[in-house]
Design a protein around this motif. Sequence first.
Motif, mmCIF file in Angstrom:
data_model
loop_
_atom_site.group_PDB
_atom_site.id
_atom_site.type_symbol
_atom_site.label_atom_id
_atom_site.label_comp_id
_atom_site.label_asym_id
_atom_site.label_seq_id
_atom_site.Cartn_x
_atom_site.Cartn_y
_atom_site.Cartn_z
ATOM 1 N N ALA A 15 26.285 48.016 31.311
ATOM 2 C CA ALA A 15 27.056 48.372 30.120
ATOM 3 C C ALA A 15 26.837 49.833 29.731
ATOM 4 O O ALA A 15 27.784 50.547 29.366
ATOM 5 N N GLU A 18 28.718 52.058 32.239
ATOM 6 C CA GLU A 18 30.160 52.052 31.989
ATOM 7 C C GLU A 18 30.506 52.852 30.743
ATOM 8 O O GLU A 18 31.495 53.590 30.711
ATOM 9 N N HIS A 19 29.680 52.732 29.717
ATOM 10 C CA HIS A 19 29.928 53.461 28.474
ATOM 11 C C HIS A 19 29.788 54.967 28.686
ATOM 12 O O HIS A 19 30.596 55.756 28.166
ATOM 13 N N ARG A 22 32.819 56.236 30.568
ATOM 14 C CA ARG A 22 34.087 56.094 29.851
ATOM 15 C C ARG A 22 34.192 56.994 28.626
ATOM 16 O O ARG A 22 35.275 57.480 28.289
ATOM 17 N N ASN A 23 33.057 57.266 27.950
ATOM 18 C CA ASN A 23 33.142 57.873 26.623
ATOM 19 C C ASN A 23 32.448 59.221 26.460
ATOM 20 O O ASN A 23 32.408 59.749 25.349
#
Length: 225
Positions: A15, A18-19, A22-23
Amino acid sequence: MQILVVDDHQILCVALCEHLERNTAQAFGSIKTHPVFTFEQAVMKVKDGDLNLVLLDLDLDKTHNGITTLQHFQEHNTNKVPVAIFTGKMPDDAETIEMLRECITKYDAIGVLLKKTDINRIFIGLKRILEGELWVPQEILMALATNAPRSKTSEAQSYNLTPKEWEIARCLTRGLPDKAIANQLGNTAGTIRQMMHTIYGKLGVQGRTQAALLMKKMLDDGVSG
């Protein structure tokens, strides 16, 4: 930017990766993360991959638990990839505080990120680390300073700081930012930043955190400017 994230909590590890991808493009540029869940996977990846940073959990299994995880990892880290600690341990007891101190001073960790904190604070710390600064959260900094190892006054050195530099360095032990120091001492924030680099050089440290810890130790030992 290639970041290896090592954590046996697989859901958290994936997680976070991925964060990050992505951000955080605006703050860090393009990031490629590599989640791994065991010490052995981490060692293989740090030897084979072109990495810019490792986020390392200290508690991976019964064998790799605590500071020995970092110690053994650095023995395999022949490419000298920077390593930051990513931990769920909090600085609420003397043993943990000393462990975090040794991670930084003995085994070359370049920062500490706490799992049990706001994700935005993790990103702030990560940004500072990627910019080359040794960074730890304020609560760890204060715990390290409060529990600094004592040494004899005769063994301490004054480091030839000027009176103004001593005043600035003392402000670091209180966690004051550059703007607050500038307001207190009647200087501009730019002047304070320039003087900081001189202070770091005289103290033989790499950044704000190490300077604050050293100053706190010297003040506890009775050294004055």
